[in-house]
Write an enzyme that holds these catalytic residues in place. Structure first.
Site, short mmCIF file in Angstrom:
data_model
loop_
_atom_site.label_atom_id
_atom_site.label_comp_id
_atom_site.label_asym_id
_atom_site.label_seq_id
_atom_site.Cartn_x
_atom_site.Cartn_y
_atom_site.Cartn_z
NE ARG A 25 37.88 40.84 30.07
CZ ARG A 25 37.34 40.03 30.97
NH1 ARG A 25 36.37 40.43 31.74
NH2 ARG A 25 37.76 38.79 31.09
CG ASN A 43 35.70 40.30 27.31
OD1 ASN A 43 36.44 41.12 26.79
ND2 ASN A 43 36.14 39.15 27.78
#
Length: 95
Positions: A25, A43
């Site tokens: 990320r 996520n």
């Protein structure tokens, strides 16, 4: 040759493989900032990463290609991205 800005496009989708716990990320957000991409990344409970990217066509295509590799520690097994309507998102965030 035109000086008009390229049309914005938008992609939404999912990245599978070893993509959590490897800085995916954070690296995605950094890559998006470098390319001038707006959107978000998060996520999912099933181990995938979900991403939404908006920007000029060439930048979004470069982002698509980057997502197929991901950061060094990631092991991307599948990328499923689909074009969708531009939502006018500003900035890129990690959700």
């Amino acid at each position: 040759m035109s000086n008009e800005p390229e049309a914005r496009t938008s992609l939404h989708g999912y990245i599978s493989g070893r993509v959590q716990g490897v800085g995916f990320r954070l690296a995605t957000a950094a890559q998006a900032e470098q390319l001038g991409i707006d959107g978000w990344v998060r996520n999912l409970p099933d181990g995938r990463v979900e991403v939404m990217c908006e920007g000029e066509g060439q930048a979004v295509e470069a982002m698509r290609k980057w997502l197929e590799q991901g950061p060094k520690k990631a092991r991307v097994e599948a990328v499923a991205l689909t074009e969708q309507g531009v939502q006018g998102i500003a900035g890129f965030i990690i959700r």
